[in-house]
Design a protein around this motif. Structure first.
Motif, PDB file in Angstrom:
ATOM      1  N   PRO A  95       0.818  -1.217   0.000  1.00  0.00           N
ATOM      2  CA  PRO A  95       0.000   0.000   0.000  1.00  0.00           C
ATOM      3  C   PRO A  95       0.850   1.265   0.000  1.00  0.00           C
ATOM      4  O   PRO A  95       1.942   1.304   0.577  1.00  0.00           O
ATOM      5  CB  PRO A  95      -0.782  -0.125   1.311  1.00  0.00           C
ATOM      6  CG  PRO A  95       0.150  -0.882   2.212  1.00  0.00           C
ATOM      7  CD  PRO A  95       0.852  -1.879   1.314  1.00  0.00           C
ATOM      8  N   ARG A  96       0.350   2.276  -0.675  1.00  0.00           N
ATOM      9  CA  ARG A  96       0.949   3.614  -0.591  1.00  0.00           C
ATOM     10  C   ARG A  96      -0.195   4.608  -0.501  1.00  0.00           C
ATOM     11  O   ARG A  96      -1.316   4.329  -0.938  1.00  0.00           O
ATOM     12  CB  ARG A  96       1.847   3.901  -1.791  1.00  0.00           C
ATOM     13  CG  ARG A  96       1.174   3.786  -3.148  1.00  0.00           C
ATOM     14  CD  ARG A  96       2.163   4.038  -4.269  1.00  0.00           C
ATOM     15  NE  ARG A  96       3.245   3.092  -4.233  1.00  0.00           N
ATOM     16  CZ  ARG A  96       3.249   1.929  -4.881  1.00  0.00           C
ATOM     17  NH1 ARG A  96       2.197   1.578  -5.588  1.00  0.00           N
ATOM     18  NH2 ARG A  96       4.274   1.116  -4.809  1.00  0.00           N
ATOM     19  N   GLY A 117       6.662   4.701  -1.736  1.00  0.00           N
ATOM     20  CA  GLY A 117       5.955   5.290  -2.864  1.00  0.00           C
ATOM     21  C   GLY A 117       4.774   6.153  -2.489  1.00  0.00           C
ATOM     22  O   GLY A 117       3.886   6.373  -3.319  1.00  0.00           O
ATOM     23  N   ASN A 118       4.725   6.656  -1.254  1.00  0.00           N
ATOM     24  CA  ASN A 118       3.658   7.578  -0.882  1.00  0.00           C
ATOM     25  C   ASN A 118       3.669   8.798  -1.802  1.00  0.00           C
ATOM     26  O   ASN A 118       4.708   9.166  -2.363  1.00  0.00           O
ATOM     27  CB  ASN A 118       3.823   8.038   0.567  1.00  0.00           C
ATOM     28  CG  ASN A 118       3.320   7.014   1.562  1.00  0.00           C
ATOM     29  OD1 ASN A 118       2.705   6.019   1.183  1.00  0.00           O
ATOM     30  ND2 ASN A 118       3.593   7.229   2.833  1.00  0.00           N
ATOM     31  N   LYS A 138       6.440   2.216 -13.081  1.00  0.00           N
ATOM     32  CA  LYS A 138       6.753   1.652 -14.389  1.00  0.00           C
ATOM     33  C   LYS A 138       8.256   1.425 -14.558  1.00  0.00           C
ATOM     34  O   LYS A 138       8.684   0.441 -15.169  1.00  0.00           O
ATOM     35  CB  LYS A 138       6.232   2.585 -15.482  1.00  0.00           C
ATOM     36  CG  LYS A 138       6.326   2.007 -16.889  1.00  0.00           C
ATOM     37  CD  LYS A 138       5.637   2.917 -17.907  1.00  0.00           C
ATOM     38  CE  LYS A 138       4.135   2.923 -17.680  1.00  0.00           C
ATOM     39  NZ  LYS A 138       3.413   3.701 -18.741  1.00  0.00           N
ATOM     40  N   SER A 139       9.075   2.305 -13.982  1.00  0.00           N
ATOM     41  CA  SER A 139      10.526   2.183 -14.123  1.00  0.00           C
ATOM     42  C   SER A 139      11.140   1.204 -13.123  1.00  0.00           C
ATOM     43  O   SER A 139      12.315   0.867 -13.233  1.00  0.00           O
ATOM     44  CB  SER A 139      11.181   3.556 -13.938  1.00  0.00           C
ATOM     45  OG  SER A 139      11.037   4.004 -12.596  1.00  0.00           O
ATOM     46  N   GLY A 140      10.345   0.777 -12.136  1.00  0.00           N
ATOM     47  CA  GLY A 140      10.852  -0.163 -11.147  1.00  0.00           C
ATOM     48  C   GLY A 140      11.472   0.497  -9.922  1.00  0.00           C
ATOM     49  O   GLY A 140      11.996  -0.187  -9.044  1.00  0.00           O
ATOM     50  N   LYS A 141      11.395   1.830  -9.829  1.00  0.00           N
ATOM     51  CA  LYS A 141      11.964   2.526  -8.673  1.00  0.00           C
ATOM     52  C   LYS A 141      11.182   2.226  -7.403  1.00  0.00           C
ATOM     53  O   LYS A 141      11.738   2.207  -6.309  1.00  0.00           O
ATOM     54  CB  LYS A 141      11.995   4.033  -8.925  1.00  0.00           C
ATOM     55  CG  LYS A 141      13.016   4.472  -9.965  1.00  0.00           C
ATOM     56  CD  LYS A 141      13.007   5.985 -10.106  1.00  0.00           C
ATOM     57  CE  LYS A 141      14.028   6.444 -11.142  1.00  0.00           C
ATOM     58  NZ  LYS A 141      14.021   7.925 -11.300  1.00  0.00           N
ATOM     59  N   ILE A 142       9.895   2.041  -7.539  1.00  0.00           N
ATOM     60  CA  ILE A 142       9.068   1.649  -6.403  1.00  0.00           C
ATOM     61  C   ILE A 142       8.208   0.456  -6.805  1.00  0.00           C
ATOM     62  O   ILE A 142       7.996   0.196  -7.984  1.00  0.00           O
ATOM     63  CB  ILE A 142       8.173   2.805  -5.897  1.00  0.00           C
ATOM     64  CG1 ILE A 142       7.238   3.298  -7.007  1.00  0.00           C
ATOM     65  CG2 ILE A 142       9.005   3.931  -5.354  1.00  0.00           C
ATOM     66  CD1 ILE A 142       6.275   4.369  -6.542  1.00  0.00           C
ATOM     67  N   ALA A 143       7.737  -0.280  -5.803  1.00  0.00           N
ATOM     68  CA  ALA A 143       7.005  -1.516  -6.068  1.00  0.00           C
ATOM     69  C   ALA A 143       5.604  -1.247  -6.596  1.00  0.00           C
ATOM     70  O   ALA A 143       4.984  -0.229  -6.284  1.00  0.00           O
ATOM     71  CB  ALA A 143       6.910  -2.331  -4.780  1.00  0.00           C
TER      72      ALA A 143
END
Length: 244
Positions: A95-96, A117-118, A138-143
């Motif tokens: 969750p974010r 990723g809030n 999309k870039s994979g920086k956050i889940a």
């Protein structure tokens, strides 16, 4: 006397809950620099710890019903107190939250919130903040995970009516994702303000998803209806009788 004892138990619970937040964060901090899995491990461990201590310190049990969302989606929840946040965090996969930018000024919230990723927003900046969040996913920086939003914008006490804000409908259109409504009765036991926590069973219930692609007005009407009707049902189950 009974009320005074319960109030004292509630106070002790609240004190230790806020003390444990930074202490548990320190345990996970070294790992959280390298993987977002450690970030979600921390917030889930803390949420489950709160549920555990709430049960034996205050006598307030918690229950989560419905199908817990695991895919990417929106979660639009009734918001009555910090307890519904705890129940969502303890069950949703990743969750974010859309939160006030001011909260990210606190070191713990800033570091862990950014890593999970809030979406910290200020007035007029929500669209850009959501776009950045989706690009980071999309870039994979956050889940990948579930974006949690509170359609009424703030905590609403049981029995109080407040409008559903159009921002939820805009977000539904912008993300193109299904929306999972969530109803709750937690405010009957854990109020918007104050120390006292009432014994009982606090429930958060995930409801059937509203599929993506509906017209905004139709979506907002359906969302408000299902959340309010089911929250009223859960509050009645808890013995809440609204004032007339």
């Amino acid at each position: 006397m009974k009320y005074a004892i319960q109030w004292l138990r509630s106070l002790l619970f609240s004190i230790q809950m806020y003390i444990m937040m930074p202490l548990m964060a320190l345990v996970y901090l070294p790992f959280a620099f390298f993987t977002y899995k450690a970030v979600f491990a921390y917030i889930k461990a803390y949420a489950n710890y709160c549920r555990w201590t709430l049960r034996w310190m205050v006598g307030l049990k918690t229950e989560v019903r419905g199908e817990i969302p695991t895919d990417e989606c929106l979660i639009a929840s009734k918001h009555q107190s910090f307890l519904d946040v705890i129940l969502i965090v303890s069950t949703a996969t990743n969750p974010r939250f859309i939160i006030k930018r001011e909260l990210h000024r606190m070191p713990i919230f800033h570091f862990f919130g950014k890593r999970m990723g809030n979406v910290p927003v200020k007035r007029g900046d929500r669209g850009r903040a959501i776009a950045r969040m989706m690009a980071d996913v999309k870039s994979g920086k956050i889940a990948k995970g579930q974006l949690v939003i509170y359609p009424q914008g703030t905590r609403i006490a049981p029995g109080v009516k407040a409008p559903y804000k159009i921002g939820t409908g805009l977000l539904y259109e912008q993300t193109g994702q299904d929306c999972v409504p969530a109803a709750t009765n937690v405010g009957v036991f854990w109020p918007k303000r104050g120390v006292y926590r009432k014994p009982g069973v606090a429930v958060l219930e995930y409801l059937p998803p509203i599929k993506a692609g509906k017209p905004r007005d139709e979506f907002m009407a359906e969302l408000e209806q299902v959340i309010e009707e089911n929250s009223d049902r859960l509050m009645a189950e808890a013995g809440f009788v609204p004032e007339r």
